[in-house]
Scaffold this motif. Structure first.
Motif, PDB file in Angstrom:
ATOM      1  N   ALA A 148      54.778  32.349  45.499  1.00  0.00           N
ATOM      2  CA  ALA A 148      54.269  32.383  44.121  1.00  0.00           C
ATOM      3  C   ALA A 148      55.329  33.042  43.246  1.00  0.00           C
ATOM      4  CB  ALA A 148      52.959  33.160  44.044  1.00  0.00           C
ATOM      5  N   THR A 149      55.823  32.314  42.248  1.00  0.00           N
ATOM      6  CA  THR A 149      56.904  32.807  41.400  1.00  0.00           C
ATOM      7  C   THR A 149      56.395  33.097  39.997  1.00  0.00           C
ATOM      8  OG1 THR A 149      58.531  31.555  42.671  1.00  0.00           O
ATOM      9  CG2 THR A 149      59.202  32.293  40.487  1.00  0.00           C
ATOM     10  N   PHE A 150      56.852  34.226  39.437  1.00  0.00           N
ATOM     11  CA  PHE A 150      56.417  34.674  38.113  1.00  0.00           C
ATOM     12  C   PHE A 150      57.646  34.857  37.216  1.00  0.00           C
ATOM     13  CE2 PHE A 150      53.452  36.039  41.300  1.00  0.00           C
ATOM     14  CZ  PHE A 150      52.201  35.838  40.744  1.00  0.00           C
ATOM     15  N   PRO A 151      57.646  34.270  36.011  1.00  0.00           N
ATOM     16  CA  PRO A 151      58.799  34.413  35.115  1.00  0.00           C
ATOM     17  C   PRO A 151      58.920  35.807  34.512  1.00  0.00           C
ATOM     18  CG  PRO A 151      57.063  33.170  34.038  1.00  0.00           C
ATOM     19  CD  PRO A 151      56.622  33.371  35.455  1.00  0.00           C
ATOM     20  N   ASN A 152      57.882  36.635  34.674  1.00  0.00           N
ATOM     21  CA  ASN A 152      57.925  38.021  34.208  1.00  0.00           C
ATOM     22  C   ASN A 152      57.325  38.920  35.282  1.00  0.00           C
ATOM     23  OD1 ASN A 152      58.876  37.873  31.299  1.00  0.00           O
ATOM     24  ND2 ASN A 152      57.165  36.426  31.255  1.00  0.00           N
ATOM     25  N   THR A 153      57.662  40.196  35.226  1.00  0.00           N
ATOM     26  CA  THR A 153      57.173  41.139  36.225  1.00  0.00           C
ATOM     27  C   THR A 153      55.652  41.245  36.168  1.00  0.00           C
ATOM     28  OG1 THR A 153      59.202  42.431  35.993  1.00  0.00           O
ATOM     29  CG2 THR A 153      57.324  43.504  37.074  1.00  0.00           C
ATOM     30  N   PRO A 154      54.960  40.992  37.278  1.00  0.00           N
ATOM     31  CA  PRO A 154      53.502  41.183  37.289  1.00  0.00           C
ATOM     32  C   PRO A 154      53.155  42.656  37.076  1.00  0.00           C
ATOM     33  CG  PRO A 154      54.228  39.853  39.166  1.00  0.00           C
ATOM     34  CD  PRO A 154      55.459  40.430  38.541  1.00  0.00           C
ATOM     35  N   THR A 155      51.967  42.909  36.572  1.00  0.00           N
ATOM     36  CA  THR A 155      51.504  44.290  36.438  1.00  0.00           C
ATOM     37  C   THR A 155      51.099  44.809  37.812  1.00  0.00           C
ATOM     38  OG1 THR A 155      49.198  43.660  36.100  1.00  0.00           O
ATOM     39  CG2 THR A 155      50.619  43.756  34.136  1.00  0.00           C
ATOM     40  N   ILE A 156      50.913  46.123  37.909  1.00  0.00           N
ATOM     41  CA  ILE A 156      50.514  46.693  39.193  1.00  0.00           C
ATOM     42  C   ILE A 156      49.159  46.141  39.623  1.00  0.00           C
ATOM     43  CG2 ILE A 156      49.417  48.723  38.170  1.00  0.00           C
ATOM     44  CD1 ILE A 156      51.463  48.614  41.453  1.00  0.00           C
ATOM     45  N   ASP A 157      48.276  45.855  38.655  1.00  0.00           N
ATOM     46  CA  ASP A 157      46.974  45.268  39.003  1.00  0.00           C
ATOM     47  C   ASP A 157      47.137  43.854  39.554  1.00  0.00           C
ATOM     48  OD1 ASP A 157      45.501  47.500  38.313  1.00  0.00           O
ATOM     49  OD2 ASP A 157      45.253  46.869  36.223  1.00  0.00           O
ATOM     50  N   GLU A 158      48.071  43.100  38.974  1.00  0.00           N
ATOM     51  CA  GLU A 158      48.331  41.752  39.490  1.00  0.00           C
ATOM     52  C   GLU A 158      48.907  41.821  40.896  1.00  0.00           C
ATOM     53  OE1 GLU A 158      49.239  39.167  35.456  1.00  0.00           O
ATOM     54  OE2 GLU A 158      50.795  40.520  36.201  1.00  0.00           O
ATOM     55  N   PHE A 159      49.779  42.803  41.125  1.00  0.00           N
ATOM     56  CA  PHE A 159      50.313  42.978  42.474  1.00  0.00           C
ATOM     57  C   PHE A 159      49.189  43.305  43.456  1.00  0.00           C
ATOM     58  CE2 PHE A 159      54.621  43.743  40.607  1.00  0.00           C
ATOM     59  CZ  PHE A 159      55.302  42.827  41.390  1.00  0.00           C
ATOM     60  N   ARG A 160      48.247  44.143  43.023  1.00  0.00           N
ATOM     61  CA  ARG A 160      47.140  44.523  43.908  1.00  0.00           C
ATOM     62  C   ARG A 160      46.309  43.302  44.301  1.00  0.00           C
ATOM     63  NH1 ARG A 160      46.172  49.305  40.391  1.00  0.00           N
ATOM     64  NH2 ARG A 160      46.913  51.151  41.485  1.00  0.00           N
ATOM     65  N   ASN A 161      46.149  42.369  43.361  1.00  0.00           N
ATOM     66  CA  ASN A 161      45.372  41.168  43.659  1.00  0.00           C
ATOM     67  C   ASN A 161      46.068  40.285  44.685  1.00  0.00           C
ATOM     68  OD1 ASN A 161      43.304  41.816  41.882  1.00  0.00           O
ATOM     69  ND2 ASN A 161      44.281  40.779  40.155  1.00  0.00           N
ATOM     70  N   LEU A 162      47.402  40.358  44.705  1.00  0.00           N
ATOM     71  CA  LEU A 162      48.167  39.497  45.595  1.00  0.00           C
ATOM     72  C   LEU A 162      48.540  40.191  46.902  1.00  0.00           C
ATOM     73  CD1 LEU A 162      50.485  38.007  42.851  1.00  0.00           C
ATOM     74  CD2 LEU A 162      48.590  36.847  43.971  1.00  0.00           C
ATOM     75  N   LEU A 163      48.816  41.484  46.812  1.00  0.00           N
ATOM     76  CA  LEU A 163      49.187  42.276  47.983  1.00  0.00           C
ATOM     77  C   LEU A 163      48.177  43.413  48.099  1.00  0.00           C
ATOM     78  CD1 LEU A 163      53.048  42.438  47.384  1.00  0.00           C
ATOM     79  CD2 LEU A 163      51.827  40.889  48.904  1.00  0.00           C
ATOM     80  N   MET A 164      47.086  43.137  48.748  1.00  0.00           N
ATOM     81  CA  MET A 164      45.966  44.065  48.795  1.00  0.00           C
ATOM     82  C   MET A 164      46.397  45.430  49.324  1.00  0.00           C
ATOM     83  SD  MET A 164      42.847  44.113  47.910  1.00  0.00           S
ATOM     84  CE  MET A 164      42.359  42.390  47.892  1.00  0.00           C
ATOM     85  N   GLY A 165      45.991  46.471  48.599  1.00  0.00           N
ATOM     86  CA  GLY A 165      46.294  47.826  49.031  1.00  0.00           C
ATOM     87  C   GLY A 165      47.541  48.409  48.407  1.00  0.00           C
ATOM     88  N   ILE A 166      48.345  47.586  47.731  1.00  0.00           N
ATOM     89  CA  ILE A 166      49.552  48.096  47.091  1.00  0.00           C
ATOM     90  C   ILE A 166      49.165  49.033  45.950  1.00  0.00           C
ATOM     91  CG2 ILE A 166      51.483  47.435  45.598  1.00  0.00           C
ATOM     92  CD1 ILE A 166      52.076  46.950  48.462  1.00  0.00           C
ATOM     93  N   ASN A 167      49.840  50.168  45.859  1.00  0.00           N
ATOM     94  CA  ASN A 167      49.635  51.087  44.748  1.00  0.00           C
ATOM     95  C   ASN A 167      50.982  51.677  44.356  1.00  0.00           C
ATOM     96  OD1 ASN A 167      50.079  53.759  46.149  1.00  0.00           O
ATOM     97  ND2 ASN A 167      48.415  52.946  47.415  1.00  0.00           N
ATOM     98  N   PRO A 168      51.067  52.391  43.246  1.00  0.00           N
ATOM     99  CA  PRO A 168      52.373  52.898  42.793  1.00  0.00           C
ATOM    100  C   PRO A 168      53.110  53.745  43.819  1.00  0.00           C
ATOM    101  CG  PRO A 168      50.772  53.069  41.025  1.00  0.00           C
ATOM    102  CD  PRO A 168      50.005  52.656  42.245  1.00  0.00           C
ATOM    103  N   ASP A 169      52.373  54.447  44.684  1.00  0.00           N
ATOM    104  CA  ASP A 169      53.025  55.339  45.646  1.00  0.00           C
ATOM    105  C   ASP A 169      53.370  54.665  46.970  1.00  0.00           C
ATOM    106  OD1 ASP A 169      52.847  57.480  43.874  1.00  0.00           O
ATOM    107  OD2 ASP A 169      50.817  57.975  44.537  1.00  0.00           O
ATOM    108  N   THR A 170      53.055  53.398  47.111  1.00  0.00           N
ATOM    109  CA  THR A 170      53.335  52.709  48.371  1.00  0.00           C
ATOM    110  C   THR A 170      54.836  52.753  48.679  1.00  0.00           C
ATOM    111  OG1 THR A 170      51.471  51.186  48.096  1.00  0.00           O
ATOM    112  CG2 THR A 170      53.214  50.520  49.615  1.00  0.00           C
TER     113      THR A 170
END
Length: 298
Positions: A148-170
């Motif tokens: 899945a390619t994104f032309p702009n940086t996804p937000t941390i919430d978008e990352f969480r939806n795609l990579l479950m469990g990811i948070n800023p401190d990961t």
């Protein structure tokens, strides 16, 4: 561009990454780079030499801060066979340099933007990277990558939806590649590997390290790793900034002062390349012969 969202991925805990782990990751992704270089060499217009130049540990939030919002991100999910995924990130300027053809007619207002055609071109390169990644890592664990390619940086919430469990401190591993093309500026791309998703592959890292010790080129690999550690890079300390009118600049005379916005009790910004990595307070060396900065934040 690939628009299908990745399947949500279950989160797993990770152990701290060791120096041997980093060496194994260097070796594996150096092979990914070599494989990708071979794939790209089949087409003269896209031929490029990829090479790993660093393997470092950072939090996921640090990685996000490192790249501008308009960077291109591609998430490579591991599919059903393995929990997790990785992200390939390339800054906009690097994307343009990699895929824009010399002499291409671009409207002035779009000169610094990625066109739809160029987005398709970089998506093809990412597909080729995915192929090289799957080829090398597939020797240790079968992968069925979802892209899945994104032309702009996804937000941390978008990352969480795609990579479950990811948070800023990961904790994450940031693997940086140097990309060299004929008659073009050298560019960089980076692979972000969240450490929790490395957990099922730790045995593979150990096997890689043990097998390379038996190979004739292991000393060369070790030497390249050492060389990366010894590479120097410009470090810039910003004293401060301000804005002035052209007339004020033209009227500046000897002994005039330029007043900066920086307060005297605030730390200075320390940059490595374009990235702010640290802050510190100004001072001098013990002999008083050189300016120095004492790091207070990193």
């Amino acid at each position: 561009m690939t628009n299908n969202p990745l399947q949500s991925l279950r989160f797993v805990k990770s152990r701290p990454l060791t120096g041997d782990d980093q060496k194994a990751l260097y070796y594996i992704h150096d092979r990914v780079a070599q494989t990708l270089t071979e794939i790209l060499s089949a087409e003269p217009t896209s031929a490029a030499s990829w090479q790993v130049i660093s393997v470092e540990q950072q939090s996921f939030q640090q990685v996000l801060r490192k790249y501008p919002r308009d960077s291109v991100w591609s998430l490579l999910g591991f599919g059903e066979s393995l929990v997790g995924g990785v992200a390939l990130v390339i800054e906009k300027e690097s994307v343009i340099s990699m895929v824009r053809q010399a002499g291409a007619e671009i409207a002035p207002e779009s000169e610094n933007e990625i066109t739809e055609f160029e987005l398709g071109q970089i998506d093809n390169r990412i597909q080729q990277f995915s192929e090289a990644f799957s080829t090398v890592w597939g020797e240790f664990h079968p992968l069925s990558l979802q892209l899945a390619t994104f032309p702009n940086t996804p937000t941390i919430d978008e990352f969480r939806n795609l990579l479950m469990g990811i948070n800023p401190d990961t904790p994450s591993v940031l693997i940086t590649f140097q990309v060299t093309m004929i008659a073009r500026d050298v560019q960089k791309a980076a692979l972000v590997f969240p450490q929790p998703y490395l957990a099922p592959l730790y045995h593979a890292l150990q096997n890689v390290l043990e097998s390379t010790r038996e190979e004739a080129d292991f000393e060369q690999v070790q030497e390249r790793i050492t060389m990366v550690d010894d590479v120097t890079t410009p470090v810039i300390v910003e004293l401060g900034k301000t804005r002035m009118s052209f007339s004020d600049i033209q009227n500046m005379e000897f002994n005039d002062f330029i007043v900066l916005e920086q307060a005297i009790d605030r730390p200075l910004t320390v940059k490595v390349g374009k990235d702010t990595l640290m802050k510190g307070m100004p001072g001098t060396t013990s002999d008083g012969r050189h300016l120095a900065v004492q790091i207070t934040e990193s």
